[in-house]
Design an enzyme around this catalytic site. Structure first.
Site: not given
Ligand code: NAD
Length: 489
Positions: A171, A222, A226-227, A244, A278, A377
């Site tokens: 996804k 993400g 959300t995690g 992650e 990130c 962040e």
């Molecule tokens: P996000 O958490 O908003 O979304 C990430 C994904 O999760 C998207 O595909 C979204 O549609 C999906 N999602 C949203 N709600 C969900 C739910 N309840 N259940 C399952 N899936 C759901 O994050 P974002 O804004 O897309 O990305 C930015 C974030 O990602 C920042 O916090 C960044 O630090 C982090 N990030 C971390 C790493 C790492 O390696 N640690 C790498 C890149 C980005």
């Protein structure tokens, strides 16, 4: 106008509900992608389960060959892919080009090394008895990814998941559905069999449906919020999860360092990808004696950066990915200024670029831990700089966060480097280096930055279970610890 479909069981299927994908440099609609719901997600997981049985029967070397072809396809189509990344998420073409080549490198690394990493161990016990371990695929992996590296992050999980015998339901982010769809097409062109990779575009609800489905594992990158939701929603099913998440990495500069090199590294690390990385240095700490000259040089170099459409080859800083991301950033800067921070440069929407989601890279000083820019962040082009007196204070300030992704230390002194690397509470430390990754080195954070590892031998092992097999070939008819216990009475 692009028309996005879902890839389920090797077929591209349309759907009733769609959503727009925008070019963040102009606000124009690039195309409409499918908003997959419970029904489509359930179907994708079902076909992936069926496909997994036969995919896992194929020899690992053959699976690795197919995955290696994904790496080749990426390079063959690199011109188109880099343009798509740039128009869908805004980053300068130069950076999109690096993303394509790095992704190919990582895919090929797993294709070349995966088999070796998944060889089990032999464990001799005694004359009659021996054990061995076997790495077995988890089953169907749900891969949920963000928009900030829309090609690299999905494929650095898809490649090891496939090589180890799993099938995938992927996804992509709702901000980059068309790069996600392109990944599906590339896998098909590389010869990945039907049902082995499925792509369900959609929003948070689509992701939630995947987490609640009959999946065996969720590999997520993400935000931390959300995690945490994913972890809660996985609890009932006890899915394997790898998370992650976000970061607020410290960038610590000691006075013995080459100050110009440290400034160059900090400016690039903080502002590349428009600060939406990130592991970007989100809190910069500089030793007192050099703090003023560091800030002066940092501000000067920041003001030289060229802001513009990522498709223009001269652009250093493209737009932010969306209206919401820019508004979140603006709220954080307003909060800091209200509580006493000073803006040394930038920090506003450029007058000449009104259509897209542009933001002039900003430098803030006078910051405290009362402010959201220090506690949460900051996912955009805002650098936050403060001073420290000695190493103990630097360690304390750097660790004063709920996040634990990475950190970067700048010094010529190896003792300082070693002490800092052991005392920083995070998953990765760079010394005189910033924002680099190598396929052979583990990637991942601790605390609110997540759990599990990507890349390296540890990354591929996230996608397998260890089976222990114990074999006794002796002829004894009983054991001294079996019934009846009365025999020892
Ligand atoms: P996000 O958490 O908003 O979304 C990430 C994904 O999760 C998207 O595909 C979204 O549609 C999906 N999602 C949203 N709600 C969900 C739910 N309840 N259940 C399952 N899936 C759901 O994050 P974002 O804004 O897309 O990305 C930015 C974030 O990602 C920042 O916090 C960044 O630090 C982090 N990030 C971390 C790493 C790492 O390696 N640690 C790498 C890149 C980005």
């Amino acid at each position: 106008m692009l028309d996005g479909k879902l890839l389920i069981g090797g077929k591209w299927k349309t759907c009733d509900r769609k959503f727009d994908s925008l070019d963040p440099a102009t606000g124009d609609v690039l195309g409409r992608a499918c908003l997959a719901g419970v029904e489509e997600v359930t179907e994708a997981v079902k076909v992936a389960k069926l496909a997994q049985e036969s995919w896992n029967k194929i020899d690992i070397s053959e699976r690795a060959e197919i995955v290696a072809r994904i790496g080749d396809e990426l390079l063959k189509k690199s011109q188109e892919i880099k343009k798509l990344i740039t128009i869908e998420m805004g980053r300068p073409l130069f950076e999109s080009n690096i993303e394509v080549s790095k992704t190919s490198e990582i895919v090929k690394y797993f294709a070349n090394e995966g088999k070796k990493f998944l060889e089990g161990d032999e464990v001799p016990i005694n004359h009659d008895n021996f054990s061995f371990t076997r790495y077995e695929p988890v089953g169907v992996v749900g891969i949920i990814k963000p928009w900030n590296y829309p090609l690299l992050l999905p494929l650095w999980s898809i490649a090891p998941a496939l090589i180890s015998g799993n099938t995938v339901v992927f996804k992509p982010s709702d901000l980059t559905p068309f790069v996600g769809i392109e990944i599906g097409k590339i896998c098909q062109d590389a010869g990945v069999p039907d049902g082995v990779i499925n792509v369900v575009t959609g929003d948070g609800f689509t992701g939630k449906s995947l987490v609640s489905s009959d999946i065996d594992m969720i590999s997520f990158t993400g935000s931390s919020d959300t995690g945490k939701n994913i972890m809660k929603n996985s609890a009932d099913k006890l899915h394997r999860i790898s998370l992650e998440l976000g970061g607020s990495d410290a960038f610590i500069v000691f006075k013995d360092t080459d100050i110009e090199g440290a400034i160059n590294g900090a400016v690039w690390g903080r502002f590349m990808n428009c600060g939406q990385v990130c592991i970007s240095p989100k809190r910069i700490f500089v030793e007192d004696d050099i703090a003023d000259s560091f800030i002066e040089g940092f501000v000067r170099k920041t003001m030289e950066l060229v802001i513009g459409n990522g498709s223009d080859p001269d652009t250093d800083i493209g737009p932010m990915v969306s209206k919401e991301q820019r508004e979140n950033l603006e709220l954080q800067v307003e909060d800091a200024v209200r509580k006493g921070a000073s803006i040394k440069c930038g920090g506003k929407r450029p007058l000449s670029l009104q259509n897209g989601y542009f933001y002039e890279p900003a430098v803030l000083t006078g910051v405290t831990y009362e402010m959201s820019v220090m506690n949460e962040e900051v996912f955009g082009p805002v650098a936050v700089i403060s001073a420290f007196e000695n190493m103990d204070e630097a360690i304390a300030l750097a660790n004063m966060t709920k996040y634990g992704l990475g950190a970067s230390v700048w010094t010529k002194d190896q003792d300082i480097a070693m002490r800092m690397s052991s005392q920083l509470k995070c998953g990765m430390v760079w010394v005189n280096e910033i924002c680099t990754l190598h396929p052979q080195c583990p990637w991942g954070g601790i605390k609110h930055s997540g759990m599990g590892k990507d890349l390296s031998r540890y990354g591929i092992r996230e996608f397998v279970s260890i089976k222990h097999v114990n074999i006794n070939m002796g002829t004894d008819k009983t054991r001294s610890w079996w019934f009846p216990y009365g025999k020892y009475g």
